[in-house]
Design a protein around this motif. Sequence first.
Motif, PDB file in Angstrom:
ATOM      1  N   SER A  44      39.227  87.304  28.223  1.00 53.90           N
ATOM      2  CA  SER A  44      39.099  85.955  28.786  1.00 53.90           C
ATOM      3  C   SER A  44      37.876  85.864  29.684  1.00 53.90           C
ATOM      4  CB  SER A  44      40.327  85.609  29.632  1.00 53.90           C
ATOM      5  OG  SER A  44      41.492  85.596  28.843  1.00 53.90           O
ATOM      6  N   PHE A  45      37.270  84.679  29.705  1.00 52.67           N
ATOM      7  CA  PHE A  45      36.214  84.379  30.673  1.00 52.67           C
ATOM      8  C   PHE A  45      36.844  83.601  31.821  1.00 52.67           C
ATOM      9  CE2 PHE A  45      32.997  84.167  26.969  1.00 52.67           C
ATOM     10  CZ  PHE A  45      32.643  85.489  27.158  1.00 52.67           C
ATOM     11  N   ASP A  46      36.652  84.082  33.047  1.00 50.86           N
ATOM     12  CA  ASP A  46      37.121  83.347  34.224  1.00 50.86           C
ATOM     13  C   ASP A  46      36.032  82.407  34.703  1.00 50.86           C
ATOM     14  OD1 ASP A  46      39.397  84.916  34.159  1.00 50.86           O
ATOM     15  OD2 ASP A  46      38.640  86.368  35.629  1.00 50.86           O
ATOM     16  N   LEU A  47      36.442  81.274  35.256  1.00 50.11           N
ATOM     17  CA  LEU A  47      35.476  80.350  35.881  1.00 50.11           C
ATOM     18  C   LEU A  47      35.708  80.365  37.389  1.00 50.11           C
ATOM     19  CD1 LEU A  47      33.205  78.333  35.332  1.00 50.11           C
ATOM     20  CD2 LEU A  47      34.934  76.555  35.120  1.00 50.11           C
ATOM     21  N   LEU A  48      36.895  79.954  37.778  1.00 50.12           N
ATOM     22  CA  LEU A  48      37.295  80.006  39.187  1.00 50.12           C
ATOM     23  C   LEU A  48      38.816  79.927  39.185  1.00 50.12           C
ATOM     24  CD1 LEU A  48      36.097  80.116  42.056  1.00 50.12           C
ATOM     25  CD2 LEU A  48      36.143  77.629  42.090  1.00 50.12           C
ATOM     26  N   PRO A  71      27.194  80.514  44.195  1.00 46.59           N
ATOM     27  CA  PRO A  71      26.375  80.027  43.070  1.00 46.59           C
ATOM     28  C   PRO A  71      26.831  78.664  42.550  1.00 46.59           C
ATOM     29  CG  PRO A  71      26.943  82.331  42.741  1.00 46.59           C
ATOM     30  CD  PRO A  71      27.644  81.904  43.992  1.00 46.59           C
ATOM     31  N   TYR A  72      28.143  78.452  42.444  1.00 52.23           N
ATOM     32  CA  TYR A  72      28.625  77.149  41.949  1.00 52.23           C
ATOM     33  C   TYR A  72      28.266  76.027  42.908  1.00 52.23           C
ATOM     34  CZ  TYR A  72      31.626  79.715  38.647  1.00 52.23           C
ATOM     35  OH  TYR A  72      32.097  80.523  37.654  1.00 52.23           O
ATOM     36  N   GLY A 382      23.867  85.863  37.508  1.00 50.40           N
ATOM     37  CA  GLY A 382      24.981  86.779  37.259  1.00 50.40           C
ATOM     38  C   GLY A 382      25.562  87.375  38.533  1.00 50.40           C
ATOM     39  N   SER A 383      26.210  88.531  38.375  1.00 47.82           N
ATOM     40  CA  SER A 383      26.992  89.079  39.484  1.00 47.82           C
ATOM     41  C   SER A 383      26.131  89.698  40.584  1.00 47.82           C
ATOM     42  CB  SER A 383      28.000  90.104  38.963  1.00 47.82           C
ATOM     43  OG  SER A 383      27.351  91.048  38.164  1.00 47.82           O
ATOM     44  N   LEU A 384      24.815  89.631  40.404  1.00 45.18           N
ATOM     45  CA  LEU A 384      23.876  90.058  41.439  1.00 45.18           C
ATOM     46  C   LEU A 384      23.853  89.070  42.608  1.00 45.18           C
ATOM     47  CD1 LEU A 384      21.206  91.893  41.910  1.00 45.18           C
ATOM     48  CD2 LEU A 384      20.020  90.094  40.683  1.00 45.18           C
ATOM     49  N   LEU A 385      24.314  87.847  42.353  1.00 42.83           N
ATOM     50  CA  LEU A 385      24.140  86.760  43.338  1.00 42.83           C
ATOM     51  C   LEU A 385      25.077  86.884  44.536  1.00 42.83           C
ATOM     52  CD1 LEU A 385      23.789  83.809  40.825  1.00 42.83           C
ATOM     53  CD2 LEU A 385      21.979  84.818  42.227  1.00 42.83           C
ATOM     54  N   GLY A 398      32.156  83.308  34.546  1.00 44.57           N
ATOM     55  CA  GLY A 398      31.638  81.955  34.781  1.00 44.57           C
ATOM     56  C   GLY A 398      30.313  81.984  35.511  1.00 44.57           C
ATOM     57  N   VAL A 399      30.242  82.770  36.588  1.00 45.76           N
ATOM     58  CA  VAL A 399      28.981  82.860  37.340  1.00 45.76           C
ATOM     59  C   VAL A 399      27.881  83.398  36.432  1.00 45.76           C
ATOM     60  CG1 VAL A 399      27.816  84.086  39.217  1.00 45.76           C
ATOM     61  CG2 VAL A 399      30.060  83.046  39.620  1.00 45.76           C
ATOM     62  N   SER A 400      28.205  84.430  35.646  1.00 51.78           N
ATOM     63  CA  SER A 400      27.180  85.024  34.777  1.00 51.78           C
ATOM     64  C   SER A 400      26.673  84.029  33.730  1.00 51.78           C
ATOM     65  CB  SER A 400      27.744  86.254  34.050  1.00 51.78           C
ATOM     66  OG  SER A 400      27.938  87.298  34.959  1.00 51.78           O
ATOM     67  N   ILE A 401      27.604  83.395  33.031  1.00 49.85           N
ATOM     68  CA  ILE A 401      27.214  82.510  31.922  1.00 49.85           C
ATOM     69  C   ILE A 401      26.501  81.261  32.444  1.00 49.85           C
ATOM     70  CG2 ILE A 401      28.090  81.078  30.029  1.00 49.85           C
ATOM     71  CD1 ILE A 401      30.479  83.082  29.887  1.00 49.85           C
ATOM     72  N   LEU A 402      27.081  80.630  33.464  1.00 50.69           N
ATOM     73  CA  LEU A 402      26.528  79.349  33.919  1.00 50.69           C
ATOM     74  C   LEU A 402      25.184  79.509  34.615  1.00 50.69           C
ATOM     75  CD1 LEU A 402      29.649  77.302  35.088  1.00 50.69           C
ATOM     76  CD2 LEU A 402      28.857  77.858  32.796  1.00 50.69           C
TER      77      LEU A 402
END
Lengths: 414, 418
Positions: A44-48, A71-72, A382-385, A398-402
């Motif tokens: 699954s992809f999580d968003l929030l 990021p969002y 991505g998850s560096l943020l 979600g953070v990575s894709i968006l």
Amino acid sequence: MRFDTIIIGGGLAGLVAGIKLTSEGQKCAIISSGQSALHFFSGSFDLLGYNGTNEIDNPIEAIAGLDAKHPYAKLGASTVAALANEAKDFFASMGVRLNGDASANHYRISPTGELRKTWLTLDKHFACDSLESLSLGKTLILNIDGFLDFHPHFLSDGLKRQGVDCHVASVTIDELQRLRTSPTEMRSANIAKVLHKDDAIVRLTEKIAEKSQGFDTVILPSVFGIYDSLMENYLVERLKCNVKLVSTFPPSAPGIRLQMALKQRFQNLGGVYMLGDMVTNGHFEGNRLMDIHTANHKDIPFEADNFIIATGSFFSHGLQAHLNSICEPIFNLDVTASGERQQWFDQNVFETQPYMSFGVVTDSNLHPQIEGQSVENLYAVGSLLESANCLKEASGAGVSILTALKAANNILKR
Amino acid sequence: MDKKIALNISTSNFEQCLKCTICTVYCPVSAVNPDYPGPKQAGPDNERMRLKNADFYDKSLKHCLNCKRCEVACPSNVKIGDIIQAARIKYSTDKPKLRDMILANTDIVGTMASTFAPIVNTVVGMKPVKMIMDKTLAIDHHRTFPKYSSQRFESWYKKQAADQDKFDKHISYFHGCYVNYNFPKLGKDLVKILNAIGYGVHLLEKEKCCGVALISNGLIDQAKRQALLNTESIRKSVKEQGRTVLGTSSTCIFTLRDEYHHLLDIDNEDIKDGIELATRFIFRLIDSEDVKLAFRDDYKARIAYHTPCHMEKLGWAIYSTSLMRMIPGVQLTMLDSQCCGIAGTYGFKKENYEVSQKIGETIFKQIETLQPDFVATDCETCKWQIEMSTSVEVQNPISIIADALDVEKTMKLNKVNL
């Protein structure tokens, strides 16, 4: 060597950005030091998913409550909603079938039988709005003999707590038994490779059909294919009962499949994917990054108009912790990290860990900074943020894709 | 140097291993041969034990192909392949068999075979002989030995040596056994290209087989002697003569640069950057606009590129593929980067034949489906394996460039006058 855009990091974020850019005609290269976190994919992809311990039903609405550095929050709720739709189309166009919606989270099931809020779930994998809505009926959790990365009893306990009539059994065929010679290698990827050969899946499916007679639902470990999803389709067609796949402990077969499919897509579009290399340094002129050097290519520079850094968090060394500081090791980008080392973490591992929210500082266009100055042709994704805590809030994919799509869109607009 | 003081600290950073198991996903052996415990177990996991007590050494490490795909996949930069090979060198008590010595001693066998090339080629190609070699030496009868050339590359070169001095710029060529004994044309092709862009080609003062087969067959002392000799010759070329050393085989180059240091403990840091693949050298000259290549209009080919394991580890496939893409009539497809299964002498051994073919299976299928005019690859043993297992011919990228090159035009473009 010249490219339009060079992406540092070949995981989910780097590949999504790379595919978006090459599909719009850009000449791109991805440089990746080793394989990515997609190998730990839950299906699954999580968003929030969570605000503290509270479940979030509508991620888009919940964005207003996030820290301004998240990021969002930088993208804004309406952009997040638009990008979430774009993401769904993006995967659909690749033939990856995902179910779910950004304005209404659903549940996935964890390997230990807990229900967790999520955004998009792979087709045929366990997903529901509530357990009742699934009407599982009499359920069989079927493992493969000797496979240690799937825990049917944990799952069964979790489901029984929710009132599901749950039973556990296991199944095998000769080739899979032979894999057990080396118990450490009895893993999802090797099981999938064995099942891809000859008629192994046909014989295993017959055995599964036998065992699942009299059951309404059969739950299986998600090990059916790393090269394609043909075996999953075959299983569902052949079995008379309801089939639900549940992700295993790493390595994740559907994750490997996704990584391979994304990489293949990127290469088919003309992208250059370089694995096992490391960017050592960059050369800046004013506020622009001009070129980079890598460990394998040494004196031959890689030049580009734009660069994306998608090197991930601590696991993939996108961030590094030293005794008294946290740094981004390639360009020494500005990083948020608060307090002394003692304050980076909580002794209780299940508590919110401050270090998980450390990351690279960016402006609203995702440009990172060096000593307070934005680098105008570099994007961090991505998850560096900074500010996102992917574990606690369930926001990693979600953070990575968006952010990857956002950076790619910005580059294309220029 | 301080190994005695800190017995449990490695020089191979296995402490960085997080047990994530990603390496086992990309191991070509572990899925097809369950007798092999896989890279994580054979490498970092058992290294921890071996450092405490050598009795923990597991003989099944011999199944490792040394393809290094585990290292390329590792997100934590652990030198898994090096750990496994170093453990074999340090702990294995298996004595090399006669067969292993024959397969590994490419120089001795090559010298004898090329002297009697027409006879040797006919005899080793005969079915009864193959069966005898299978039964007595355990060299699998499905295998076909590469043909030996009656004129060695070195003998051909002697006649060209004087001409090569006339150029302004110079390089040295580490031709390797394959070019010398089996396929001198590849060496001639390189000379053709480099001469056309104004470089004279020279041999090293002394050259022995790079030793990759000696290392994998456990003939370590001999490998070390040859490595020291090669390293001295290379040092002379790079340091004294200012000549970069080029090769046309990804495995030879990888061995000279990396394996000498990592496995044979030879310090070559000072000259490592002076050793490279010819395609990388040529690409750099074009990229920096020091050189231009002109190609024939009538050259047309559909080519599929196979990335050899050691090329994947070097990360240099892009140079060979970029050069081929410069040829206007070339249509290039990348095959999935996977091991073809031969791993040098490994696949020639009777006990490994089946595993070797299973490893390569997906690539063979991909090639047969694509039906390219030919496959391109930078490794000679990959070439043998693909030619033995598919219907498609295999060429080195240097030969492809040489075939497509318009020599006169290229010389003019680069103002080469002799």
